[in-house]
Scaffold this motif. Structure first.
Motif, mmCIF file in Angstrom:
data_model
loop_
_atom_site.group_PDB
_atom_site.id
_atom_site.type_symbol
_atom_site.label_atom_id
_atom_site.label_comp_id
_atom_site.label_asym_id
_atom_site.label_seq_id
_atom_site.Cartn_x
_atom_site.Cartn_y
_atom_site.Cartn_z
ATOM 1 N N MET A 135 0.815 -1.157 -0.097
ATOM 2 C CA MET A 135 0.081 0.066 0.056
ATOM 3 C C MET A 135 1.029 1.354 -0.160
ATOM 4 O O MET A 135 2.331 1.057 0.606
ATOM 5 C CB MET A 135 -0.916 -0.069 1.326
ATOM 6 C CG MET A 135 -2.101 -0.905 1.286
ATOM 7 S SD MET A 135 -3.030 -0.960 2.792
ATOM 8 C CE MET A 135 -3.062 0.892 3.346
ATOM 9 N N PRO A 154 1.031 4.775 1.705
ATOM 10 C CA PRO A 154 0.614 5.525 2.591
ATOM 11 C C PRO A 154 0.830 7.180 2.090
ATOM 12 O O PRO A 154 1.634 7.269 1.565
ATOM 13 C CB PRO A 154 1.549 5.385 3.849
ATOM 14 C CG PRO A 154 2.312 4.265 3.694
ATOM 15 C CD PRO A 154 2.410 4.028 2.181
ATOM 16 N N LEU A 183 3.367 7.728 -1.120
ATOM 17 C CA LEU A 183 4.753 7.289 -1.112
ATOM 18 C C LEU A 183 5.021 7.121 -2.443
ATOM 19 O O LEU A 183 6.382 6.950 -2.873
ATOM 20 C CB LEU A 183 4.874 6.219 -0.190
ATOM 21 C CG LEU A 183 6.370 5.652 -0.079
ATOM 22 C CD1 LEU A 183 7.196 6.769 0.713
ATOM 23 C CD2 LEU A 183 6.273 4.691 1.146
ATOM 24 N N LEU A 240 7.580 9.781 -4.254
ATOM 25 C CA LEU A 240 8.718 9.648 -3.585
ATOM 26 C C LEU A 240 9.591 8.463 -4.272
ATOM 27 O O LEU A 240 10.622 8.615 -5.107
ATOM 28 C CB LEU A 240 8.855 9.631 -2.406
ATOM 29 C CG LEU A 240 10.164 9.484 -1.587
ATOM 30 C CD1 LEU A 240 10.968 10.757 -1.737
ATOM 31 C CD2 LEU A 240 10.141 9.287 -0.211
ATOM 32 N N ALA A 241 8.796 7.351 -4.474
ATOM 33 C CA ALA A 241 9.644 6.123 -4.938
ATOM 34 C C ALA A 241 9.691 6.261 -6.488
ATOM 35 O O ALA A 241 10.840 5.398 -6.723
ATOM 36 C CB ALA A 241 8.849 4.824 -4.637
ATOM 37 N N MET A 249 12.651 9.295 -6.886
ATOM 38 C CA MET A 249 14.076 8.664 -6.250
ATOM 39 C C MET A 249 14.920 8.561 -7.372
ATOM 40 O O MET A 249 16.137 8.581 -7.148
ATOM 41 C CB MET A 249 13.828 7.713 -5.172
ATOM 42 C CG MET A 249 15.022 7.471 -4.564
ATOM 43 S SD MET A 249 15.902 8.868 -3.695
ATOM 44 C CE MET A 249 17.596 7.776 -3.311
ATOM 45 N N LEU A 299 15.993 -0.447 -5.387
ATOM 46 C CA LEU A 299 15.830 0.617 -4.342
ATOM 47 C C LEU A 299 14.915 0.100 -3.469
ATOM 48 O O LEU A 299 14.544 0.099 -2.200
ATOM 49 C CB LEU A 299 15.552 2.065 -4.675
ATOM 50 C CG LEU A 299 16.358 2.710 -5.118
ATOM 51 C CD1 LEU A 299 16.004 3.984 -5.738
ATOM 52 C CD2 LEU A 299 17.225 3.107 -4.233
ATOM 53 N N LEU A 326 15.495 -2.088 -0.025
ATOM 54 C CA LEU A 326 15.940 -1.401 1.251
ATOM 55 C C LEU A 326 14.802 -1.780 1.923
ATOM 56 O O LEU A 326 13.707 -1.340 1.686
ATOM 57 C CB LEU A 326 16.399 0.183 0.787
ATOM 58 C CG LEU A 326 17.497 0.159 -0.132
ATOM 59 C CD1 LEU A 326 17.623 1.652 -0.685
ATOM 60 C CD2 LEU A 326 18.906 -0.327 0.831
ATOM 61 N N PRO A 327 15.144 -1.418 3.480
ATOM 62 C CA PRO A 327 13.985 -1.334 4.451
ATOM 63 C C PRO A 327 12.915 -0.179 4.350
ATOM 64 O O PRO A 327 13.548 1.134 4.009
ATOM 65 C CB PRO A 327 14.885 -1.405 5.768
ATOM 66 C CG PRO A 327 16.081 -0.953 5.459
ATOM 67 C CD PRO A 327 16.461 -1.276 4.196
ATOM 68 N N TYR A 328 11.815 -0.362 4.501
ATOM 69 C CA TYR A 328 10.779 0.483 4.428
ATOM 70 C C TYR A 328 10.332 1.387 3.316
ATOM 71 O O TYR A 328 9.756 2.331 3.200
ATOM 72 C CB TYR A 328 11.118 1.855 5.550
ATOM 73 C CG TYR A 328 11.264 1.398 7.113
ATOM 74 C CD1 TYR A 328 12.624 1.456 7.703
ATOM 75 C CD2 TYR A 328 10.089 0.616 7.624
ATOM 76 C CE1 TYR A 328 12.647 0.920 8.900
ATOM 77 C CE2 TYR A 328 10.352 0.322 9.021
ATOM 78 C CZ TYR A 328 11.616 0.333 9.525
ATOM 79 O OH TYR A 328 11.717 -0.158 10.818
ATOM 80 N N THR A 329 11.092 0.970 2.316
ATOM 81 C CA THR A 329 10.793 1.507 1.102
ATOM 82 C C THR A 329 9.642 1.066 0.379
ATOM 83 O O THR A 329 9.322 -0.118 0.545
ATOM 84 C CB THR A 329 11.973 1.466 -0.244
ATOM 85 O OG1 THR A 329 12.592 0.247 -0.100
ATOM 86 C CG2 THR A 329 13.378 2.661 0.508
ATOM 87 N N PHE A 330 9.342 1.806 -0.930
ATOM 88 C CA PHE A 330 8.115 1.281 -1.500
ATOM 89 C C PHE A 330 8.718 0.860 -2.883
ATOM 90 O O PHE A 330 9.435 1.589 -3.589
ATOM 91 C CB PHE A 330 6.934 2.273 -1.521
ATOM 92 C CG PHE A 330 5.859 1.849 -2.194
ATOM 93 C CD1 PHE A 330 5.561 2.308 -3.778
ATOM 94 C CD2 PHE A 330 4.882 1.075 -1.837
ATOM 95 C CE1 PHE A 330 4.518 2.105 -4.342
ATOM 96 C CE2 PHE A 330 3.796 0.358 -2.417
ATOM 97 C CZ PHE A 330 3.710 1.079 -3.824
#
Lengths: 89, 227
Positions: free
Chosen positions: B10, B12, B19, B22-23, B26, B86, B89-93
């Motif tokens: 999902m 957020p 998100l 941003l992804a 990036m 990318l 990596l942790p917490y990325t979307f």
């Protein structure tokens, strides 16, 4: 080196005194064009310092990736905070 | 709840921006522009070497007319590879776990190759619907089958990328959850699961790069057929 009086607008941020911060902020170009050019200047400074050097290390790109991970975490904190002490995942 | 495992797909919304924005923006930060330096830095040299070799690999079998597509195809490839890596990596979307995102790349590109083929060399394009030296009895059925396989190509392209990445991310989450739960009760099993997780992560890095390359390779093949 005493003596030379420079106007607030011409000073770099590191030379601005804390009391003059508001005046300095007001004298900067805050239009969209100004903001974008500031972002581009910042990006060029970062790249020239860490990436476009003869023997660049992993630090340059690692800082970008760490910043991206941190920003993603901040972005989805409201969503993630429910996972912390949940009993069944 | 079982729903929780799919929460990672999902986006957020924070301050009104999802998100995925941003992804998607990036990867631009990780691409280096050519500078006016004569001896370029390590990263610039590495990037240009990789791009040149992959462009050569992709476009060597293609006719010179299709070299106009080089910019589109190689930029698509580097974009997909960066997004996929990318996402590990942790917490990325990872935007490429969304079918809509991948179909937006697959469908227009495939349609463009088909339309180019039908406009410039229609006989040759239709000839692809029947492989050489098929028995005459099979011809009607084979034409139908080949047409279906032609029409299903964009769906296959999009779903292949989506499914591979989604499955990889889900597996990583499942195995790490299992390891987390077991580490207090059966540490030995947790260590074995940890080894499995390490191998899976290495596989996911490989899959991230391979799937993007396969996407782009297939597009270049469809282009080769039609141009």
């Amino acid at each position: 080196m005493a003596g030379k009086e420079v106007s607030i607008a011409a000073k770099a941020l590191r030379d601005v005194k804390l009391g003059e911060l508001g005046a300095w902020f007001g004298s900067r170009d805050m239009s969209p064009k100004g903001i974008i050019s500031a972002i581009c200047r910042g990006r060029d400074r970062y790249l020239n310092k860490y990436i476009y050097v003869k023997k660049g290390g992993i630090g340059g790109i690692a800082m970008i990736l760490t910043g991206y991970v941190a920003l993603s975490y901040v972005w989805e904190y409201d969503h993630i905070k429910h996972d912390r002490w949940r009993k069944y995942h | 709840m079982a729903l929780n495992f799919f929460d990672q797909f999902m986006t957020p919304i924070y301050m009104g921006i999802p998100l995925i924005t941003l992804a998607t923006l990036m990867p631009r930060l990780t691409f280096l522009q050519p500078t006016s330096q004569w001896t370029t830095s390590r990263f610039s040299t590495l990037q240009s070497q990789l791009l040149n070799s992959s462009t050569y690999q992709l476009f060597a079998p293609l006719s010179p007319k299709s070299h106009h597509w080089a910019l589109l195809i190689v930029s698509l490839m580097i974009f997909l590879i960066t997004i996929n890596l990318l996402g590990l990596l942790p917490y990325t979307f990872t935007p490429t776990t969304q079918l809509s995102f991948n179909m937006a790349f697959a469908l227009p590109a495939w349609l463009a190759t088909v339309i180019i083929g039908l406009r410039t060399q229609p006989t040759h394009a239709f000839a692809h619907l029947l492989p050489e030296s098929t028995p005459p009895l099979l011809i009607p059925i084979l034409i139908i089958i080949e047409t279906i396989s032609l029409l299903i190509r964009p769906l296959a392209l999009g779903v292949r990328l989506t499914a591979n990445l989604t499955a990889g991310h889900l597996l990583i989450q499942l195995i790490s959850t299992a390891m987390f739960t077991m580490i207090h009760t059966i540490p030995l099993m947790a260590m074995l699961t940890g080894t499995l997780l390490l191998l899976l992560s290495i596989l996911e890095i490989a899959v991230a790069m391979i799937q993007a390359y396969v996407f782009v390779l297939l597009l270049s093949l469809y282009l080769q057929e039609n141009m």
